[in-house]
Design a protein around this motif. Structure first.
Motif, PDB file in Angstrom:
ATOM      1  N   GLU A 185       0.835  -1.207   0.000  1.00 37.54           N
ATOM      2  CA  GLU A 185       0.000   0.000   0.000  1.00 37.54           C
ATOM      3  C   GLU A 185       0.865   1.250   0.000  1.00 37.54           C
ATOM      4  OE1 GLU A 185      -3.607  -0.013   0.082  1.00 37.54           O
ATOM      5  OE2 GLU A 185      -3.111  -2.022  -0.552  1.00 37.54           O
ATOM      6  N   MET A 186       2.009   1.159   0.662  1.00 40.53           N
ATOM      7  CA  MET A 186       2.929   2.306   0.664  1.00 40.53           C
ATOM      8  C   MET A 186       3.438   2.565  -0.756  1.00 40.53           C
ATOM      9  SD  MET A 186       6.252   2.773   3.063  1.00 40.53           S
ATOM     10  CE  MET A 186       7.323   1.695   2.158  1.00 40.53           C
ATOM     11  N   ILE A 187       3.731   1.483  -1.491  1.00 37.94           N
ATOM     12  CA  ILE A 187       4.188   1.632  -2.870  1.00 37.94           C
ATOM     13  C   ILE A 187       3.062   2.204  -3.727  1.00 37.94           C
ATOM     14  CG2 ILE A 187       4.993   0.350  -4.882  1.00 37.94           C
ATOM     15  CD1 ILE A 187       6.132  -1.688  -2.731  1.00 37.94           C
ATOM     16  N   ALA A 188       1.830   1.741  -3.472  1.00 34.48           N
ATOM     17  CA  ALA A 188       0.681   2.274  -4.209  1.00 34.48           C
ATOM     18  C   ALA A 188       0.519   3.764  -3.945  1.00 34.48           C
ATOM     19  CB  ALA A 188      -0.584   1.522  -3.815  1.00 34.48           C
ATOM     20  N   THR A 189       0.807   4.179  -2.707  1.00 35.02           N
ATOM     21  CA  THR A 189       0.705   5.604  -2.379  1.00 35.02           C
ATOM     22  C   THR A 189       1.738   6.413  -3.151  1.00 35.02           C
ATOM     23  OG1 THR A 189       0.233   4.786  -0.172  1.00 35.02           O
ATOM     24  CG2 THR A 189       0.437   7.146  -0.423  1.00 35.02           C
ATOM     25  N   ALA A 190       2.887   5.793  -3.408  1.00 37.36           N
ATOM     26  CA  ALA A 190       3.937   6.510  -4.111  1.00 37.36           C
ATOM     27  C   ALA A 190       3.685   6.557  -5.608  1.00 37.36           C
ATOM     28  CB  ALA A 190       5.278   5.855  -3.828  1.00 37.36           C
ATOM     29  N   CYS A 191       2.772   5.740  -6.107  1.00 40.20           N
ATOM     30  CA  CYS A 191       2.530   5.682  -7.545  1.00 40.20           C
ATOM     31  C   CYS A 191       1.591   6.810  -7.985  1.00 40.20           C
ATOM     32  CB  CYS A 191       1.961   4.326  -7.927  1.00 40.20           C
ATOM     33  SG  CYS A 191       3.180   3.035  -7.784  1.00 40.20           S
ATOM     34  N   ALA A 192       1.317   6.847  -9.278  1.00 36.83           N
ATOM     35  CA  ALA A 192       0.662   8.013  -9.867  1.00 36.83           C
ATOM     36  C   ALA A 192      -0.752   8.227  -9.361  1.00 36.83           C
ATOM     37  CB  ALA A 192       0.644   7.861 -11.378  1.00 36.83           C
ATOM     38  N   ARG A 193      -1.430   7.156  -8.953  1.00 34.14           N
ATOM     39  CA  ARG A 193      -2.824   7.314  -8.576  1.00 34.14           C
ATOM     40  C   ARG A 193      -2.979   8.221  -7.360  1.00 34.14           C
ATOM     41  NH1 ARG A 193      -7.456   6.574 -11.363  1.00 34.14           N
ATOM     42  NH2 ARG A 193      -9.057   5.484 -10.192  1.00 34.14           N
ATOM     43  N   TYR A 194      -2.159   8.029  -6.362  1.00 32.01           N
ATOM     44  CA  TYR A 194      -2.265   8.819  -5.128  1.00 32.01           C
ATOM     45  C   TYR A 194      -1.117   9.816  -5.005  1.00 32.01           C
ATOM     46  CZ  TYR A 194      -5.738   5.357  -4.301  1.00 32.01           C
ATOM     47  OH  TYR A 194      -6.833   4.563  -4.444  1.00 32.01           O
ATOM     48  N   ASP A 195       0.048   9.449  -5.476  1.00 31.08           N
ATOM     49  CA  ASP A 195       1.155  10.385  -5.665  1.00 31.08           C
ATOM     50  C   ASP A 195       1.542  11.123  -4.385  1.00 31.08           C
ATOM     51  OD1 ASP A 195       3.144  11.614  -6.875  1.00 31.08           O
ATOM     52  OD2 ASP A 195       1.952  12.973  -8.103  1.00 31.08           O
ATOM     53  N   ILE A 196       2.268  10.431  -3.548  1.00 27.77           N
ATOM     54  CA  ILE A 196       2.717  11.033  -2.281  1.00 27.77           C
ATOM     55  C   ILE A 196       3.666  12.205  -2.537  1.00 27.77           C
ATOM     56  CG2 ILE A 196       4.738   9.581  -1.886  1.00 27.77           C
ATOM     57  CD1 ILE A 196       3.822   9.243   0.984  1.00 27.77           C
ATOM     58  N   ASP A 197       4.171  12.321  -3.756  1.00 25.57           N
ATOM     59  CA  ASP A 197       5.059  13.432  -4.101  1.00 25.57           C
ATOM     60  C   ASP A 197       4.358  14.782  -4.007  1.00 25.57           C
ATOM     61  OD1 ASP A 197       7.720  13.498  -4.561  1.00 25.57           O
ATOM     62  OD2 ASP A 197       7.602  12.406  -6.448  1.00 25.57           O
ATOM     63  N   ARG A 198       3.038  14.785  -4.085  1.00 22.53           N
ATOM     64  CA  ARG A 198       2.323  16.053  -3.932  1.00 22.53           C
ATOM     65  C   ARG A 198       2.544  16.654  -2.560  1.00 22.53           C
ATOM     66  NH1 ARG A 198      -3.009  15.228  -3.763  1.00 22.53           N
ATOM     67  NH2 ARG A 198      -2.741  13.031  -3.349  1.00 22.53           N
ATOM     68  N   PHE A 199       2.946  15.819  -1.590  1.00 16.07           N
ATOM     69  CA  PHE A 199       3.199  16.300  -0.240  1.00 16.07           C
ATOM     70  C   PHE A 199       4.701  16.518  -0.010  1.00 16.07           C
ATOM     71  CE2 PHE A 199      -0.746  14.108  -0.261  1.00 16.07           C
ATOM     72  CZ  PHE A 199      -1.549  14.821   0.587  1.00 16.07           C
ATOM     73  N   GLY A 200       5.473  16.351  -1.045  1.00 16.66           N
ATOM     74  CA  GLY A 200       6.922  16.494  -0.888  1.00 16.66           C
ATOM     75  C   GLY A 200       7.567  15.331  -0.185  1.00 16.66           C
ATOM     76  N   ALA A 201       6.832  14.219  -0.090  1.00 19.23           N
ATOM     77  CA  ALA A 201       7.371  13.074   0.637  1.00 19.23           C
ATOM     78  C   ALA A 201       7.581  11.895  -0.290  1.00 19.23           C
ATOM     79  CB  ALA A 201       6.433  12.692   1.780  1.00 19.23           C
ATOM     80  N   GLY A 202       7.854  12.186  -1.548  1.00 21.75           N
ATOM     81  CA  GLY A 202       7.925  11.097  -2.509  1.00 21.75           C
ATOM     82  C   GLY A 202       9.308  10.558  -2.736  1.00 21.75           C
ATOM     83  N   LEU A 203      10.302  11.234  -2.173  1.00 24.37           N
ATOM     84  CA  LEU A 203      11.674  10.804  -2.457  1.00 24.37           C
ATOM     85  C   LEU A 203      12.087   9.752  -1.445  1.00 24.37           C
ATOM     86  CD1 LEU A 203      13.673  11.550  -4.591  1.00 24.37           C
ATOM     87  CD2 LEU A 203      14.665  13.191  -3.032  1.00 24.37           C
ATOM     88  N   PHE A 204      11.839   8.508  -1.787  1.00 25.58           N
ATOM     89  CA  PHE A 204      12.178   7.413  -0.879  1.00 25.58           C
ATOM     90  C   PHE A 204      13.689   7.198  -0.925  1.00 25.58           C
ATOM     91  CE2 PHE A 204       7.728   6.826  -1.256  1.00 25.58           C
ATOM     92  CZ  PHE A 204       7.336   6.198  -0.094  1.00 25.58           C
ATOM     93  N   ARG A 205      14.328   7.436   0.202  1.00 29.17           N
ATOM     94  CA  ARG A 205      15.785   7.321   0.227  1.00 29.17           C
ATOM     95  C   ARG A 205      16.170   5.918   0.650  1.00 29.17           C
ATOM     96  NH1 ARG A 205      17.751  11.182  -2.682  1.00 29.17           N
ATOM     97  NH2 ARG A 205      19.708  10.319  -1.972  1.00 29.17           N
ATOM     98  N   ALA A 206      17.198   5.412  -0.005  1.00 32.88           N
ATOM     99  CA  ALA A 206      17.635   4.054   0.312  1.00 32.88           C
ATOM    100  C   ALA A 206      18.563   4.030   1.514  1.00 32.88           C
ATOM    101  CB  ALA A 206      18.327   3.439  -0.891  1.00 32.88           C
ATOM    102  N   SER A 207      18.944   5.192   2.001  1.00 35.82           N
ATOM    103  CA  SER A 207      19.870   5.233   3.126  1.00 35.82           C
ATOM    104  C   SER A 207      19.205   5.942   4.307  1.00 35.82           C
ATOM    105  CB  SER A 207      21.128   6.001   2.730  1.00 35.82           C
ATOM    106  OG  SER A 207      21.810   6.403   3.892  1.00 35.82           O
ATOM    107  N   PRO A 208      19.343   5.396   5.507  1.00 30.88           N
ATOM    108  CA  PRO A 208      18.742   6.088   6.658  1.00 30.88           C
ATOM    109  C   PRO A 208      19.392   7.440   6.924  1.00 30.88           C
ATOM    110  CG  PRO A 208      20.065   4.232   7.370  1.00 30.88           C
ATOM    111  CD  PRO A 208      19.948   4.133   5.901  1.00 30.88           C
ATOM    112  N   ARG A 209      20.624   7.647   6.462  1.00 30.56           N
ATOM    113  CA  ARG A 209      21.321   8.899   6.714  1.00 30.56           C
ATOM    114  C   ARG A 209      20.675  10.067   5.982  1.00 30.56           C
ATOM    115  NH1 ARG A 209      24.139   7.665  11.050  1.00 30.56           N
ATOM    116  NH2 ARG A 209      25.680   6.054  10.763  1.00 30.56           N
TER     117      ARG A 209
END
Lengths: 213, 217
Positions: free
Chosen positions: A53-77
């Protein structure tokens, strides 16, 4: 000694009048929080089905990027937010705590789904942690099994509301000597040791249920 | 010539990129807080309790079946008692821990009184876990109009079934009352026919209170 008037005490009517002419009047803190809330970078990690569901939120239908939270970082740093999406098994819990320790301040946690809040349907099991809030502080709890993508966006908006109300003069992460390293549990003979971190979680006292007459 | 294929491919990409900004069928994003998808009727999220007229008397009779059947055991019910300690057909407390609930809908299926149903509400994120996500009865109770609004098909079917059941119950009560009355009269005539030592006694006194519904008919 007189202080300059606080900008937030500016008449809201005047503020909106100025905003129409392209002048934004705000406290430095508001600007700072606006910047932080509009660029919450989540960590790219999912544990179970809630991650779908988190991946679905990041996809175009819901697009979490509209909130500026779409850049999933692979590093905790490089990430500000940890979305604990899915069942936290006892084998995985030390790694989750370690990742949380590696994140830079300020850091936030959303627990997504019944399993990560409380263990959910597996709470009686031998191998599942009964809630990640036993080891790390959690900001937003998001119930559901799994929550809809909209529910995750709602949780994110709740987190943004929380960030908006934080005071930069009083924030813990700018204070000296702050140590937010949480002890990493180890896998002992009977599950995790220690079973919880007493700094962030205490067992609830069992409430005596009294029957009203 | 080298690179033509790449240019062709980039042309397709560019066309799609531009189209995705104005073509209506390409604009798939639901801008969530302002716009929402139309709710599906069969969508189920978390359970709620239903009441008919007043929230003080819900349909729930505290039979504890849902709490026993609940797979993750997130329902806690305590039955209400009257002043003498006699159990009432009513819950004193009814708690559902939304932080454990797995939205399976078993409680709705097993409920013999059609008192618990799955809601469509999903905006339930909270800051606290124990204090905010444990839903007590005052947060769970919703009127039956709400159920009719979110799931009209199921609601009409269930209401019709309930009405049928109620009518059948009423008819059975009337029938029983009529039978009791007939029996009482038969006994009376018998008593009058046989001149006994005590002619004043009415042998079927307990049947008397059952009469008024039959007369009302």
């Amino acid at each position: 000694m007189t202080h300059a008037p606080n900008v937030s005490q500016v008449d809201p009517a005047l503020k909106s009048e100025l905003a129409k002419k392209g002048i934004a009047v705000m406290k430095l803190q508001e600007l700072y929080n606006w910047g932080r809330r509009s660029s919450i970078w989540p960590m790219q990690f999912g544990l179970a089905c809630c991650a779908i569901e988190m991946i679905a939120t990041a996809c175009a239908r819901y697009d979490i990027d509209r909130f500026g939270a779409g850049l999933f970082r692979a590093s905790p740093r490089q990430s500000d937010l940890m979305i604990v999406a899915g069942t936290v098994t006892k084998k995985m819990a030390p790694q989750v705590v370690r990742l949380y320790n590696q994140m830079p301040e300020p850091k936030y946690v959303i627990t997504m789904g019944a399993c990560s809040i409380s263990g959910g349907p597996f709470k009686e099991g031998y191998n599942v942690l009964k809630g990640i809030d036993r080891y790390i502080p959690v900001d937003v709890h998001l119930p559901g099994c799994p929550p809809r993508p909209e529910a995750l966006l709602h949780g994110l908006m709740k987190l943004q509301a929380k960030i908006d109300h934080q005071d930069i003069e009083k924030t813990e992460w700018y204070q000296k000597g702050l140590k937010r390293e949480f002890p990493i549990p180890e896998f002992g003979p009977n599950g995790l040791l220690p079973p919880y971190n007493p700094e962030v979680w205490q067992p609830q006292k069992r409430k005596e249920i009294t029957v009203p007459a | 010539m080298f690179g033509i294929g790449v240019l062709k491919g980039m042309a397709v990409t560019f066309k799609n990129f531009v189209e995705s900004y104005y073509k209506k069928e390409r604009l798939t994003t639901i801008e969530y807080p302002e716009k929402r998808l139309a709710e599906k009727e069969r969508f189920r999220n978390f359970p709620f309790l239903i009441f008919d007229e007043k929230p003080e008397d819900p349909r729930c009779v505290a039979c504890d079946i849902c709490a026993k059947e609940c797979p993750p055991q997130c329902i806690t019910i305590v039955r209400a008692q009257d002043a003498q300690g006699k159990p009432l057909k009513k819950p004193a407390t009814f708690d559902i821990d939304y932080s454990i609930c797995m939205n399976c809908g078993v409680c709705e299926e097993v409920c013999p009184f059609d008192a618990i149903f799955m809601d469509h509400e999903f905006e339930l994120a909270e800051y606290g876990r124990f204090e905010d996500l444990n839903y007590t009865i005052d947060r769970l109770l919703k009127p039956k109009e709400h159920f009719m609004k979110i799931r009209p098909t199921d609601a009409t079917r269930i209401e019709a079934e309930l009405k049928k059941k109620e009518n059948a119950k009423k008819a059975a009560a009337e029938k029983a009352a009529a039978a009791a009355k007939a029996k009482a009269e038969a006994a009376k005539t018998q008593a009058s026919q046989v001149p006994d030592t005590k002619p004043e006694t009415k042998p079927n006194e307990p049947a008397q209170p059952a009469d008024p519904p039959a007369e009302a008919k």
